[in-house]
Design a protein around this motif. Structure first.
Motif: not given
Length: 374
Positions: A93-96, A129, A131-132, A135, A139
């Motif tokens: 996931n983008p936020d990771d 979700r 993430h933003t 992101e 990413c």
């Protein structure tokens, strides 16, 4: 041989997802221990010990720590040979994907499958979700800077009550990222999800099939115009940059799946692990495989090949169907094949393979079901 590892943990539950996962990470360490133990228990499931692909799915495998990845890969390499050219994919996931995490992951995997779904902030929030929108784009560039050349991004289309132009914007932004692979899925509303419960209460309209078909055609045109091959209904790739692991599924190759809810296939049967983390861990600790086995009949094998093979650009080999069935498939299904040819959804090409036409891709499951044998 192909290896799938199911990592059943997520930070939060997306409103559309009905995969097996938990938002509590308290059992993560114990589950990784159990997963490694299952690799040992299952090391002889298939006769071939050389891995061509490894795929970390979930859930959210990007929640794994470096220590956990080291533990898993040490176990894998102790009991299997990993090909020097193996495709090793991790869903993320983008936020990771911080810069630090990306550089760590690059030491262990060579392909990322990034769950973007949309670049629209409001839609991300509606889907729950983590993430933003920022992101979602950043990413991919950061992954490229970290050394990842082999990447895929996921998108979702057919979203109700949404400006149609937002799908076109999603396509434009995805193309601007210039990734070698893109997967796109029509939104489906499953009963045991937040969206399913909303729909039952009348708070969410049913999926709009005409909208999904329209946006699928926009997707196909946009990507093929940019040189992507539409090699499977939901998947597009630059030439020769297909997802090798998933292609193995569609082409009936054997694979081992470990982790809760994971499936395995040896050509003659399917094996299904229990979709319960606590039960999975408890059974593995006792040295038992928490799995059910389904023996596949000839009819099962033929119909599964039709269902998966027709989804790909390679289609289904009539000679292979005949070999599986033990009698001439084209002769047995003469009437149904004629109906599908007449519909304009299916062709028999010069290599004696059945392939969907562009129009037929909208009706892939219907075509396959029509051709099923009994």
């Amino acid at each position: 041989m192909h290896l799938y590892l199911h990592i059943p943990f997520c930070k939060q539950a997306c409103h559309y997802c009905d995969f097996h996962f938990s938002t509590s990470l308290s059992q993560k360490s114990s589950l990784v221990d159990a997963l490694c133990q299952e690799i040992i228990l299952q090391k002889d499931y298939l006769p071939i010990k050389s891995l061509e692909t490894i795929y970390f799915g979930g859930g959210t495998p990007s929640l794994l720590t470096e220590a956990e990845l080291v533990q898993i890969f040490t176990t894998i390499r102790t009991h299997f040979t990993v090909s020097p050219t193996a495709e090793i994919t991790l869903e993320a996931n983008p936020d990771d994907l911080s810069v630090e995490t990306l550089h760590m992951l690059r030491r262990y995997v060579n392909r990322l499958s990034i769950g973007i779904q949309t670049f629209d902030e409001a839609t991300l929030r509606w889907m729950n979700r983590a993430h933003t929108a920022i992101e979602a784009e950043s990413c991919v560039w950061q992954a490229r800077e970290a050394g990842f050349e082999n990447m895929s991004v996921d998108l979702i289309y057919g979203i109700p009550n949404r400006e149609k132009t937002l799908w076109q914007t999603d396509l434009q932004k995805a193309l601007a990222l210039d990734v070698p692979h893109l997967s796109a899925y029509a939104l489906t509303i499953e009963p045991d999800t937040a969206f399913g419960r909303w729909q039952k209460k009348g708070k969410l309209p049913p999926a709009d099939e005409s909208l999904a078909a329209e946006q699928f055609e926009e997707l196909t045109k946009a990507l093929t115009d940019k040189g992507y091959e539409h090699y499977e209904i939901s998947n597009f790739a630059r030439p020769e940059q297909y997802a090798r692991h998933n292609t193995a599924y569609w082409q009936r190759r054997s694979y081992l799946g470990v982790g809760p809810s994971a499936h395995s296939y040896n050509g003659f049967s399917r094996q299904y692990n229990v979709a319960n983390n606590a039960r999975y861990i408890a059974e593995i600790r006792q040295g038992r495989l928490p799995a059910e086995v389904e023996e596949l009949t000839v009819v099962d094998q033929v119909n599964e090949y039709l269902l998966t093979g027709l989804r790909t650009q390679w289609g289904c080999s009539l000679s292979e169907l005949t070999t599986l069935l033990g009698e001439d498939f084209a002769q047995k299904q003469t009437h149904d094949l004629a109906a599908m040819y007449a519909s304009g959804w299916l062709i028999r090409n010069s290599n004696d393979r059945l392939q969907l036409t562009g129009a037929g891709k909208l009706f892939a499951d219907r075509v396959a079901a029509t051709l099923f044998v009994e």
